[in-house]
Write an enzyme that holds these catalytic residues in place. Sequence first.
Site, short mmCIF file in Angstrom:
data_model
loop_
_atom_site.label_atom_id
_atom_site.label_comp_id
_atom_site.label_asym_id
_atom_site.label_seq_id
_atom_site.Cartn_x
_atom_site.Cartn_y
_atom_site.Cartn_z
CE LYS A 144 79.53 68.70 9.18
NZ LYS A 144 79.94 67.40 8.61
NE ARG A 200 76.29 57.90 12.52
CZ ARG A 200 77.36 57.49 11.84
NH1 ARG A 200 78.02 56.41 12.25
NH2 ARG A 200 77.76 58.14 10.77
#
Length: 460
Positions: A239, A313
Amino acid sequence: MIPFISQFDDISTVPISIVQADAFDAWREGQSERDKNWIAANRFEGKAGTQLCLPGDDGSVASVVCIRDKDTWDIWSLADLPANLPPDVYHLDVSLTDEEATNVAIGWSLATYVFDRYKAAPKRFATLRLPLNADADQVARTVFATNLARDLVNIPTGDMGPKALESAASQIAAEFEARQINVVGDDLLTYHYPMVHAVGRAADQAPRLIDMVWGDADAPKVTLVGKGVCFDTGGLDLKPSSAMLLMKKDMGGAAMALGLAYMIMDAGLPVRLRVLIPAVENSVSSNSYRPGDVLTSRSGKTVEIGNTDAEGRLVLADALTAAGEEEPDLLIDFATLTGAARVAVGEEIAATFTDDEDLFDAIRRHAETEKDPVWRLPLWSEYRSMIDSPIADLNNSGSSPMGGAITAALFLKEFTAKAKSWVHFDIMAYNKRARPGRPVGGEAFAIRAMFALLRERYGR
């Protein structure tokens, strides 16, 4: 600390009169000349959302008039008062139903929350005498659970890594004599949580799966799964620094699961509760999992890694699979899963996914009553092809940047088939703006609504 005093404590309190804006003129005419003069001197016009302290003979606050524009009462109706009144002890001079009294007391208490773990000087707030017909137990459990979730999110990762999150869960388990098993490090491979291990193995603190069980084994099975990514660098798909600033909150799903679990156990709901939290840091190291890797999940399904920043996830998939092996009556997961959900519904609404129409109707009804907002997004099957992979059963990153919250939910759905009913909440877990009762910082999403649903469904 719960900032109210008992209905039965022998202490002098200041009355708060609640006056509707359209009735202010008539109310003012019924006051003493001194109070009328004070109101005029302060140029108090009785506008909705304002209040005025009226002095006694000795100059102290003798009473408060609070102006509102409606005669309905919810959790946030008086949440602006604790910070805006002098730090005295007050009581409400108004007739409320049991539910209204309880809601107002909860909102007042939540409005006194301050995250002061690293601050020396505590802020002082006005204290409320609990209304006689308020449910003191419900007020206390709701405030404790909400502030627990807030604290867990607000604590920086240096003090709230996977080990500390495990310890926080253990404290709650111990309070209610729940059984807790923690599967840590390479044991995750032995006990078949391979994607939890893959995501967390690069961090200094070993990844772990927290598994808490409470209640009668023969009772209806309710299972909570919470995403516990204690910090998310994005992995090798790193990020930008600006996107990491709030990544301490990426374990917000775990915080919600623990908050709701506390409420369920404290209320003694007749359910068999299980809480599953994959607790990891998504870090960068020589053994980080890589874009293009193929992981085999607990379910046996293979997942191609399209993006290492779609790690939530992955860890949830193993936990959801473990949950489904018991075929729970209701499976609930909370996760700070996608920025796409924030684009869709903003930062203050829980994006909600379920195929169970009756379940969502009940969630929506309780969310409205509890002022705990949710909005349903579709599990749109036409988008399932967007997470196809040419070399594995699934890809963890959608082939298009569009519909990202939906494709993430569809990914999770692949691991929930054995649950009788499932709902997924994609949440912010954080307030970026201050509102009455909701300061900037960590926030509980959807747990009041879900507790109200569970209490209704299971009869206590």
